[in-house]
Design an enzyme around this catalytic site. Structure first.
Site, PDB file in Angstrom:
ATOM      1  N   GLU A 333       0.794  -1.239   0.000  1.00 58.81           N
ATOM      2  CA  GLU A 333       0.000   0.000   0.000  1.00 58.81           C
ATOM      3  C   GLU A 333       0.827   1.291   0.000  1.00 58.81           C
ATOM      4  OE1 GLU A 333      -3.841  -1.553   2.540  1.00 58.81           O
ATOM      5  OE2 GLU A 333      -2.027  -1.085   3.650  1.00 58.81           O
TER       6      GLU A 333
HETATM    7  C1  TNX Z   1      -4.102  -4.097   4.849  1.00 56.06           C
HETATM    8  S1  TNX Z   1      -2.302  -6.414   4.748  1.00 56.06           S
HETATM    9  C2  TNX Z   1      -2.830  -3.806   5.285  1.00 56.06           C
HETATM   10  C3  TNX Z   1      -2.626  -3.373   6.680  1.00 56.06           C
HETATM   11  C4  TNX Z   1      -3.917  -3.241   7.409  1.00 56.06           C
HETATM   12  C5  TNX Z   1      -4.817  -4.395   7.065  1.00 56.06           C
HETATM   13  C6  TNX Z   1      -6.089  -4.449   7.835  1.00 56.06           C
HETATM   14  C7  TNX Z   1      -1.345  -5.367   4.363  1.00 56.06           C
HETATM   15  C8  TNX Z   1      -0.121  -5.822   3.781  1.00 56.06           C
HETATM   16  N1  TNX Z   1      -1.707  -4.084   4.564  1.00 56.06           N
HETATM   17  O1  TNX Z   1      -1.900  -2.174   6.709  1.00 56.06           O
HETATM   18  O2  TNX Z   1      -3.655  -3.215   8.762  1.00 56.06           O
HETATM   19  O3  TNX Z   1      -5.115  -4.339   5.691  1.00 56.06           O
HETATM   20  O4  TNX Z   1      -6.797  -5.623   7.612  1.00 56.06           O
END
Ligand code: TNX
Length: 519
Positions: A333
């Site tokens: 992300e």
């Molecule tokens: C996605 S999973 C994210 C996290 C969040 C999560 C919540 C991932 C690699 N990134 O930053 O905490 O969703 O479910």
């Protein structure tokens, strides 16, 4: 069966007698409701009873066997109230639980074991120490649930005679704890390790940094914890592990055959680091500590050499206190990092991990970069990324949010958790096979399975337990048991029977309506 027996008897000597009679009358005893389900169980007539004169023994000179013997004694002494002395002895003397490391049995692999229970005693054999440890976890579940109590119980400690041969499907069976969104101290992490190890998981991935907090002391960059570690989601006081505390966690995990994988998330999810050292961002503006739960707004400056000096220092210090082979560099992300910069960044950071003798793990977005030989990709959301990783020759860790995320709510009434990936009830979390989940990602591409617990909404150990149980034992079974032996209807019965254990272990579990929980 044994609970009924316990109710019928109560007193030890009488229960001994009855246990023998009962076993004698029984034609074939039902296999115990073990989780994860072992590869091969053959029930026999008779039983062994742990009593006041039972000893735990090992072959002379086998220090690793002795360590597991101590661990087993530590589990059994409080609830049985028996002394269970540990010592060496000849193999054929009775009334002992004997732990043996054997050189020959290659069919057991690095983690397999052979457990033999007869009326004379118990012999547990493995080629490697981890196998003995997993045999002990099985033995634990063969005993009445009261064995988990911390005070002396008046149960009959009867184990039905049987032979179990067992070994795992995957060598990587993990859980992740996000200590960045909410911080959890050493005591909580140790309990988390004990809980995952009880279900034969062998990996603890610690998500040590994010926008809301930096949780590991880095001596060359002290403000990371001073400033970056000073808060958490909701504005609490946060916290961090000193390197000594981190080493304590790593050592405790090792004593439970669990390898710690530390994650420093980058180039996104880095607000806490950027607030501590604003030069890590391209714009030298002041940043403020963040206590919300949004994702994807922060990024390191990928064009400044200083950023890589910083990362080099962090990885060097972390590698020095991490005996396991992996360092996780996040990579998820990074919505405000231009794609070309992201790729260039990941191409520069991977060699820094190798420089310190470690192997890279990254979330599935990292597949867009050139992957170093041995870089492992963790599939969480994007199957396309993960397939691309496989095409580039990478091994994959399977953690699909829609199946394996422990922070995703069970249903619309769950008081904790998130639901961006839908709802994940216990059956949904169990009924899938990593090797057939996505065409293009096959058994040979998969390193193993991991269940992450993100903690945006998780504040206490109690919260952790509620989201982790009962789904984690199912993910643990997916990692351990071959798919041919897994079936929801049958698993559902075994899971229901675990309730007495959860209660005895003080686990605050979600009593899913999908399961008939044993009273
Ligand atoms: C996605 S999973 C994210 C996290 C969040 C999560 C919540 C991932 C690699 N990134 O930053 O905490 O969703 O479910």
């Amino acid at each position: 069966m044994f609970n009924r027996l316990k109710m019928m008897t109560g007193r030890l000597t009488l229960s001994h007698l009855l246990a023998g009679m009962f076993a004698f009358c029984a034609q074939a005893q039902e296999a115990a409701p073990l989780i994860p389900r072992p590869q091969l169980v053959s029930s026999m007539k008779g039983s062994f009873t742990i009593d006041a004169s039972t000893r735990i023994t090992h072959s002379p000179g086998q220090e690793a066997a002795r360590a597991t013997a101590e661990y087993l004694a530590g589990l059994l002494r409080p609830s049985t109230g028996y002394p269970l002395p540990i010592g060496t002895s000849a193999p054929n003397t009775g009334n002992q639980i004997r732990l043996e490391l054997v050189a020959k049995d290659s069919s057991l692999g690095a983690e397999g074991y052979h457990l033999s229970v007869t009326s004379r005693g118990i012999i547990l054999k493995a080629s490697k120490p981890a196998g003995l440890f997993y045999g002990v976890q099985t033995l634990r579940q063969l005993l009445p649930a009261a064995v988990e109590a911390q005070t002396t119980q008046s149960a009959a400690w009867v184990i039905p005679a049987q032979q179990i041969r067992d070994r795992p499907e995957y060598g990587f069976r993990g859980a992740m704890l996000d200590v960045a969104r909410h911080f959890f101290g050493v005591t909580d992490v140790k309990r988390f390790i004990d809980l995952i190890a009880a279900y034969k998981m062998n990996i603890l991935h610690l998500h040590l940094s994010d926008d809301q907090g930096w949780r590991i002391e880095i001596k060359s960059w002290p403000k990371l914890t001073e400033i970056g570690g000073s808060t958490q989601v909701g504005g609490g006081k946060g916290g961090f592990y000193t390197q000594e505390q981190y080493k304590e966690i790593v050592a405790y995990a090792a004593s439970r055959h669990v390898t710690v994988i530390p994650e420093i998330d980058m180039p996104g999810h880095t607000n806490a680091a950027i607030v501590s050292y604003p030069e890590l961002n391209c714009r030298d503006t002041t940043h403020v500590l963040y206590t919300g739960t949004a994702v994807g707004f922060s990024t390191f400056c990928t064009s400044r050499p200083g950023t890589y000096k910083f990362i080099d220092d962090v990885l060097r210090e972390l590698a020095a206190i991490t005996p396991g082979p992996w360092l996780h560099i996040g990579g998820d992300e990074s919505h405000v990092t231009p794609k070309a910069d992201y790729i260039q960044f990941m191409n520069k950071v991977q060699p820094l991990v190798s420089k310190y003798g470690k192997q890279v793990i990254g979330w599935d977005e990292i597949a867009h970069a050139s992957l170093q030989k041995n870089t492992v990709v963790q599939y969480w959301a994007d199957a396309g990324n993960s397939k691309m990783a496989v095409k580039k020759g990478a091994k994959v860790i399977i953690s699909p949010a829609k199946k394996a995320y422990l922070d995703i709510q069970y249903d619309s009434t769950t008081r904790l958790g998130l639901h961006w990936a839908g709802y994940v009830e216990v059956d949904n979390a169990y009924q899938w096979d990593p090797a057939t989940l996505e065409p293009g990602i096959g058994r040979k591409d998969i390193l193993g399975v991991e269940a992450p617990l993100w903690t945006e909404t998780i504040i206490t150990m109690d919260d952790i337990e509620y989201m982790v149980f009962p789904r984690l034992p199912g993910i643990a079974e997916i990692g351990w048991t071959s798919p041919a032996l897994r079936d929801w209807k049958e698993y559902r019965e075994r899971l229901g029977a675990q309730a007495t254990r959860f209660r005895a272990m003080g686990i605050d579990f979600y009593p899913s309506p999908k399961v008939d929980w044993k009273k």
